[in-house]
Scaffold this motif. Structure first.
Motif, mmCIF file in Angstrom:
data_model
loop_
_atom_site.group_PDB
_atom_site.id
_atom_site.type_symbol
_atom_site.label_atom_id
_atom_site.label_comp_id
_atom_site.label_asym_id
_atom_site.label_seq_id
_atom_site.Cartn_x
_atom_site.Cartn_y
_atom_site.Cartn_z
ATOM 1 N N SER A 247 1.118 -1.242 0.072
ATOM 2 C CA SER A 247 0.076 0.027 0.216
ATOM 3 C C SER A 247 0.874 1.075 0.116
ATOM 4 O O SER A 247 2.104 0.851 0.346
ATOM 5 N N SER B 170 -9.877 4.854 -5.026
ATOM 6 C CA SER B 170 -10.379 4.624 -3.717
ATOM 7 C C SER B 170 -11.211 6.518 -3.426
ATOM 8 O O SER B 170 -11.316 6.944 -1.566
ATOM 9 N N ALA C 161 -3.990 2.153 -1.803
ATOM 10 C CA ALA C 161 -5.443 2.846 -0.733
ATOM 11 C C ALA C 161 -4.131 1.789 -0.204
ATOM 12 O O ALA C 161 -3.680 0.212 -0.507
ATOM 13 N N ASP D 236 -5.716 -1.020 1.923
ATOM 14 C CA ASP D 236 -6.709 -2.421 1.638
ATOM 15 C C ASP D 236 -5.423 -2.940 0.471
ATOM 16 O O ASP D 236 -5.684 -3.893 0.304
ATOM 17 N N ARG E 185 -7.324 -1.260 -4.105
ATOM 18 C CA ARG E 185 -7.816 0.802 -5.390
ATOM 19 C C ARG E 185 -6.230 1.401 -5.047
ATOM 20 O O ARG E 185 -5.106 1.126 -4.765
ATOM 21 N N THR F 259 -5.245 5.422 -4.547
ATOM 22 C CA THR F 259 -5.657 6.634 -4.414
ATOM 23 C C THR F 259 -5.817 7.596 -5.402
ATOM 24 O O THR F 259 -5.099 8.364 -6.415
ATOM 25 N N THR G 181 -15.341 9.178 -6.784
ATOM 26 C CA THR G 181 -14.535 8.108 -5.939
ATOM 27 C C THR G 181 -15.637 6.530 -6.622
ATOM 28 O O THR G 181 -16.707 6.488 -7.359
#
Length: 130
Positions: free
Chosen positions: A43, A82, A97, A99, A102, A104, A122
């Motif tokens: 991430s 995201s 992101a 998680d 995704r 950013t 988004t």
């Protein structure tokens, strides 16, 4: 959604590798990196080296082998934003992101180059390469 391989320059499918992961809940398309011999979520500004090819409903035990594909510079991956990326443009590099699923809208020290966009809201689909 995850980082789903959409196109490869040479047209070849990436072979699956089975590698041990840390105690995470793998999702299809999750960006991963190797840390201390196990796969962990990639991430922020961490460039992923693998993409998960398994969906688990709960965290797996550390050391569990999971199927992954190796990230290839010639592959384009599709994911979603995201956060709203109203100032994003093709060629911008964005971060991943938390998680690992995704892109950013943050371009500072970005690792995923945007090569196509369906919008800037988004959840809009974007295609990236690492």
């Amino acid at each position: 959604m995850g980082f789903i391989p959409m196109k490869n320059e040479d047209g070849a499918l990436a072979p699956y590798e089975y590698l041990p992961c840390s105690a995470i809940t793998p999702k299809i398309g999750m960006a991963l990196t190797q840390t201390n011999g196990n796969l962990a979520i990639a991430s922020g500004t961490t460039v992923p080296t693998y993409i998960s090819m398994i969906e688990c409903g709960a965290a797996v035990e550390a050391g569990t082998l999971i199927p992954v594909i190796r990230v290839d510079k010639g592959t384009i991956y599709e994911t979603v934003l995201s956060a709203a990326g109203t100032s994003l443009k093709l060629g911008n590099k964005v971060t991943i992101a938390a998680d690992g699923l995704r892109a950013t809208a943050t371009t500072t020290d970005g690792v995923a180059e945007i090569v196509a966009m369906d919008g800037t809201a988004t959840g809009s689909k974007v295609r990236v390469r690492f």
